[in-house]
Design an enzyme around this catalytic site. Structure first.
Site, PDB file in Angstrom:
ATOM      1  N   HIS A  90      13.500   7.183 -21.929  1.00  0.00           N
ATOM      2  CA  HIS A  90      12.123   6.765 -22.140  1.00  0.00           C
ATOM      3  C   HIS A  90      11.801   7.109 -23.590  1.00  0.00           C
ATOM      4  O   HIS A  90      11.959   8.259 -24.004  1.00  0.00           O
ATOM      5  CB  HIS A  90      11.171   7.575 -21.253  1.00  0.00           C
ATOM      6  CG  HIS A  90      10.993   7.046 -19.880  1.00  0.00           C
ATOM      7  ND1 HIS A  90       9.777   7.059 -19.252  1.00  0.00           N
ATOM      8  CD2 HIS A  90      11.850   6.506 -19.007  1.00  0.00           C
ATOM      9  CE1 HIS A  90       9.903   6.556 -18.038  1.00  0.00           C
ATOM     10  NE2 HIS A  90      11.161   6.219 -17.874  1.00  0.00           N
ATOM     11  N   ASP A 119       7.563   1.106 -13.021  1.00  0.00           N
ATOM     12  CA  ASP A 119       7.946   2.452 -13.444  1.00  0.00           C
ATOM     13  C   ASP A 119       7.951   3.407 -12.252  1.00  0.00           C
ATOM     14  O   ASP A 119       7.119   3.408 -11.438  1.00  0.00           O
ATOM     15  CB  ASP A 119       6.958   2.937 -14.525  1.00  0.00           C
ATOM     16  CG  ASP A 119       7.529   4.049 -15.354  1.00  0.00           C
ATOM     17  OD1 ASP A 119       8.708   4.371 -15.207  1.00  0.00           O
ATOM     18  OD2 ASP A 119       6.770   4.578 -16.181  1.00  0.00           O
ATOM     19  N   GLU A 171       6.835   4.742 -25.521  1.00  0.00           N
ATOM     20  CA  GLU A 171       5.715   4.310 -24.669  1.00  0.00           C
ATOM     21  C   GLU A 171       4.483   5.057 -25.167  1.00  0.00           C
ATOM     22  O   GLU A 171       3.611   4.474 -25.781  1.00  0.00           O
ATOM     23  CB  GLU A 171       5.963   4.601 -23.194  1.00  0.00           C
ATOM     24  CG  GLU A 171       4.781   4.141 -22.329  1.00  0.00           C
ATOM     25  CD  GLU A 171       4.954   4.416 -20.844  1.00  0.00           C
ATOM     26  OE1 GLU A 171       4.412   3.627 -20.057  1.00  0.00           O
ATOM     27  OE2 GLU A 171       5.588   5.417 -20.471  1.00  0.00           O
TER      28      GLU A 171
END
Length: 176
Positions: free
Chosen positions: A95, A176, A98
């Site tokens: 990740h 997600d 974001e």
């Protein structure tokens, strides 16, 4: 082939002994044909347990990924762990970009040597990064509803997914 993500750290942090994690994975892999597991590392929790468990069960686990809140937890913080994962031939993903800045995407690519970026919506703010992502065809798993929930974008109309597609970034729409 199916790829299932499994976050062992929350279980380790709560109460379950580690011996319960791997049998769960084995049962899962025996019940679904060609399923491969990827262990995810949750940023705020201790890092060593999941990678060590993954190494012990390399025949059942194909990758290591970085997960959870980015703020205050840059990919560079996990360089040593990802080096260990790569030395053990795990595929790596993270990740990045974001909540965090484009710099986190660069770190995931250069320091962690990831093969995929989960989210990555902030890449648009860095022209050189966009060029690199297009050239290398690194997939970005975009999760618009997560981005809205985390207030990265106010509404779906505000989301930059269409722009990312228009400039030929390799994006996949996910949950997600």
């Amino acid at each position: 082939q199916y790829r299932v993500f499994h976050n062992p750290e929350p279980i380790l942090a709560w109460y379950r002994p580690r011996r319960y994690l791997i049998p769960t994975r084995v049962v899962c892999s025996q019940r679904v044909v060609q399923i491969m597991l990827q262990t995810r590392l949750v940023r705020p929790l201790p890092q060593s347990g999941a990678c060590n468990q993954a190494i012990l069960h390399k025949e059942k686990i194909f990758g290591v990924g970085l997960d959870s809140s980015e703020m205050g937890n840059p990919p560079s913080k996990f360089k040593r762990l990802f080096k260990k994962a790569l030395e053990n031939n795990f595929i790596t993903v993270a990740h990045a970009g974001e909540e965090g800045p484009p710099k986190y995407i660069w770190e995931a690519l250069k320091l962690l040597n990831v093969k995929r970026i989960d989210h990555g919506v902030q890449c648009i703010k860095d022209k050189k990064l966009v060029e690199e992502l297009i050239k290398s065809q690194i997939p970005l798993t975009i999760c618009p509803l997560s981005n809205i929930k985390l207030k990265i974008f106010k509404t779906l109309k505000d989301h930059n997914l269409k722009k990312m597609l228009d400039i030929n970034l390799m994006v996949m729409v996910n949950s997600d």
